[in-house]
Scaffold this motif. Structure first.
Motif, PDB file in Angstrom:
ATOM      1  N   SER A 101     -26.169  38.850 -35.110  1.00  0.00           N
ATOM      2  CA  SER A 101     -24.873  39.525 -35.145  1.00  0.00           C
ATOM      3  C   SER A 101     -24.737  40.506 -33.993  1.00  0.00           C
ATOM      4  O   SER A 101     -23.689  40.573 -33.347  1.00  0.00           O
ATOM      5  CB  SER A 101     -24.718  40.252 -36.486  1.00  0.00           C
ATOM      6  N   ARG A 102     -25.822  41.248 -33.719  1.00  0.00           N
ATOM      7  CA  ARG A 102     -25.779  42.204 -32.613  1.00  0.00           C
ATOM      8  C   ARG A 102     -25.612  41.489 -31.282  1.00  0.00           C
ATOM      9  O   ARG A 102     -24.827  41.914 -30.425  1.00  0.00           O
ATOM     10  CB  ARG A 102     -27.071  43.032 -32.621  1.00  0.00           C
ATOM     11  N   GLU A 105     -22.003  40.329 -30.917  1.00  0.00           N
ATOM     12  CA  GLU A 105     -21.096  41.441 -30.619  1.00  0.00           C
ATOM     13  C   GLU A 105     -21.220  41.863 -29.156  1.00  0.00           C
ATOM     14  O   GLU A 105     -20.225  42.165 -28.488  1.00  0.00           O
ATOM     15  CB  GLU A 105     -21.412  42.615 -31.542  1.00  0.00           C
ATOM     16  N   GLU A 210     -19.917  53.514 -29.219  1.00  0.00           N
ATOM     17  CA  GLU A 210     -20.009  53.174 -30.646  1.00  0.00           C
ATOM     18  C   GLU A 210     -21.027  52.068 -30.882  1.00  0.00           C
ATOM     19  O   GLU A 210     -21.797  52.110 -31.841  1.00  0.00           O
ATOM     20  CB  GLU A 210     -18.632  52.745 -31.153  1.00  0.00           C
ATOM     21  N   LYS A 211     -20.989  51.063 -29.979  1.00  0.00           N
ATOM     22  CA  LYS A 211     -21.927  49.951 -30.153  1.00  0.00           C
ATOM     23  C   LYS A 211     -23.373  50.398 -29.933  1.00  0.00           C
ATOM     24  O   LYS A 211     -24.282  49.966 -30.656  1.00  0.00           O
ATOM     25  CB  LYS A 211     -21.563  48.819 -29.187  1.00  0.00           C
ATOM     26  N   GLU A 212     -23.585  51.261 -28.944  1.00  0.00           N
ATOM     27  CA  GLU A 212     -24.947  51.758 -28.711  1.00  0.00           C
ATOM     28  C   GLU A 212     -25.431  52.585 -29.907  1.00  0.00           C
ATOM     29  O   GLU A 212     -26.603  52.512 -30.288  1.00  0.00           O
ATOM     30  CB  GLU A 212     -24.984  52.594 -27.434  1.00  0.00           C
ATOM     31  N   ALA A 213     -24.506  53.379 -30.486  1.00  0.00           N
ATOM     32  CA  ALA A 213     -24.892  54.140 -31.683  1.00  0.00           C
ATOM     33  C   ALA A 213     -25.241  53.201 -32.826  1.00  0.00           C
ATOM     34  O   ALA A 213     -26.205  53.424 -33.561  1.00  0.00           O
ATOM     35  CB  ALA A 213     -23.753  55.080 -32.091  1.00  0.00           C
ATOM     36  N   GLU A 214     -24.453  52.142 -32.953  1.00  0.00           N
ATOM     37  CA  GLU A 214     -24.748  51.176 -34.022  1.00  0.00           C
ATOM     38  C   GLU A 214     -26.073  50.473 -33.758  1.00  0.00           C
ATOM     39  O   GLU A 214     -26.865  50.251 -34.673  1.00  0.00           O
ATOM     40  CB  GLU A 214     -23.625  50.149 -34.097  1.00  0.00           C
ATOM     41  N   VAL A 215     -26.322  50.111 -32.470  1.00  0.00           N
ATOM     42  CA  VAL A 215     -27.597  49.471 -32.125  1.00  0.00           C
ATOM     43  C   VAL A 215     -28.763  50.403 -32.412  1.00  0.00           C
ATOM     44  O   VAL A 215     -29.796  49.993 -32.948  1.00  0.00           O
ATOM     45  CB  VAL A 215     -27.580  49.039 -30.647  1.00  0.00           C
ATOM     46  N   ARG A 217     -28.805  52.791 -34.626  1.00  0.00           N
ATOM     47  CA  ARG A 217     -28.973  52.847 -36.080  1.00  0.00           C
ATOM     48  C   ARG A 217     -29.683  51.607 -36.601  1.00  0.00           C
ATOM     49  O   ARG A 217     -30.587  51.703 -37.448  1.00  0.00           O
ATOM     50  CB  ARG A 217     -27.604  52.974 -36.746  1.00  0.00           C
ATOM     51  N   MET A 218     -29.304  50.446 -36.079  1.00  0.00           N
ATOM     52  CA  MET A 218     -29.947  49.201 -36.510  1.00  0.00           C
ATOM     53  C   MET A 218     -31.409  49.163 -36.090  1.00  0.00           C
ATOM     54  O   MET A 218     -32.258  48.635 -36.818  1.00  0.00           O
ATOM     55  CB  MET A 218     -29.187  48.000 -35.942  1.00  0.00           C
ATOM     56  N   GLU A 221     -33.199  51.293 -38.489  1.00  0.00           N
ATOM     57  CA  GLU A 221     -33.342  50.540 -39.749  1.00  0.00           C
ATOM     58  C   GLU A 221     -34.403  49.460 -39.617  1.00  0.00           C
ATOM     59  O   GLU A 221     -35.165  49.209 -40.548  1.00  0.00           O
ATOM     60  CB  GLU A 221     -31.992  49.913 -40.103  1.00  0.00           C
TER      61      GLU A 221
END
Length: 261
Positions: A101-102, A105, A210-215, A217-218, A221
């Motif tokens: 998914s990453r 995106e 935003e995408k880097e922050a999500e990456v 976070r992932m 995780e």
């Protein structure tokens, strides 16, 4: 070793001896006493054999019960191991899906960025073509005006020539106005293009942030899942070691019990 059936039936020699010594009470009494003693000894040996057999049966039953308990424990451990393996497979599957998914995106973001750059390039090219067209039309108009003036000079008188010159001046003013308008329009288009480009850059930067922050976070995780997986694998190895230790103790217990029986 005589059986109970053998001892219950008198031997032929005993019958003959009883017949021969029937008249002698002492010899007959001694033979009967011997026979009775033999029966008692046989009974005692049979009772001892029965007791030994009962002891062995009890030991075998106890050993069978312990074996079934070990089998149940082993099945329980095997079930726990299968559950742990299934959880690990599910975690790996979720991690692979998150990575796919990453990647999708990021690819979509790259395609969008490329599309924006292409739109800006086409817009700039359209502006350049419009300016070139305006210049060509201006040159063509000047040539046409020159021809008109030359024809007017040849065909008209001085006043007409003056009028033509006035017209030329007016045309020159219009030309200057047109140039100013073209310059103004060019500047407006440039500013508009710059503004659109800046807006798109800000939008892309916001998406990238935003995408880097999500990456990030992932990735955190993912690290947590890996740590939990490592902890689970440690527990699994401990469960295997405990199971192997139990199986090893069971083998040694069987060996010891077999020697005793």
């Amino acid at each position: 070793q005589q059986t109970m059936a053998d001892l219950s039936t008198p031997d032929i020699e005993d019958v003959e001896a009883s017949s021969r010594f029937n008249d002698s009470g002492t010899e007959f009494s001694g033979a009967m006493h011997t026979k009775l003693s033999a029966f008692k000894q046989a009974r005692k040996r049979a009772e001892q054999d029965a007791q030994l057999l009962a002891n062995r049966l009890a030991l075998l039953r106890n050993e069978e019960e312990r074996a079934w308990k070990k089998i149940e424990e082993t099945k329980k451990r095997a079930t726990e191991i299968v559950k742990i393996r299934n959880r690990n497979e599910q975690v790996n599957k979720q991690k692979d899906e998150a990575k796919r998914s990453r990647d999708e995106e990021l690819k979509a973001l790259h395609r969008h960025h490329t599309h924006i750059k292409e739109e800006i390039r086409r817009h700039n090219e359209a502006n350049r073509q419009a300016i070139l067209k305006a210049k060509r039309e201006e040159v063509q108009g000047m040539k046409q005006l020159k021809k008109t003036i030359e024809k007017t000079v040849q065909e008209t008188k001085y006043q007409e020539l003056q009028r033509a010159l006035s017209q030329k001046e007016a045309i020159r003013q219009r030309e200057l106005d047109a140039r100013r308008r073209i310059k103004h329009e060019k500047e407006r288009v440039r500013q508009q293009s710059r503004k659109e480009f800046d807006d798109k850059l800000q939008y892309e930067e916001r998406l990238r942030t935003e995408k880097e922050a999500e990456v990030a976070r992932m990735e955190r995780e993912e690290l947590e899942l890996i740590q939990r997986l490592q902890n689970t694998q440690s527990l699994q190895r401990a469960a295997y070691e405990e199971l192997e230790h139990a199986l090893s103790n069971t083998s040694r217990s069987k060996d010891g019990s077999g020697g005793t029986v």
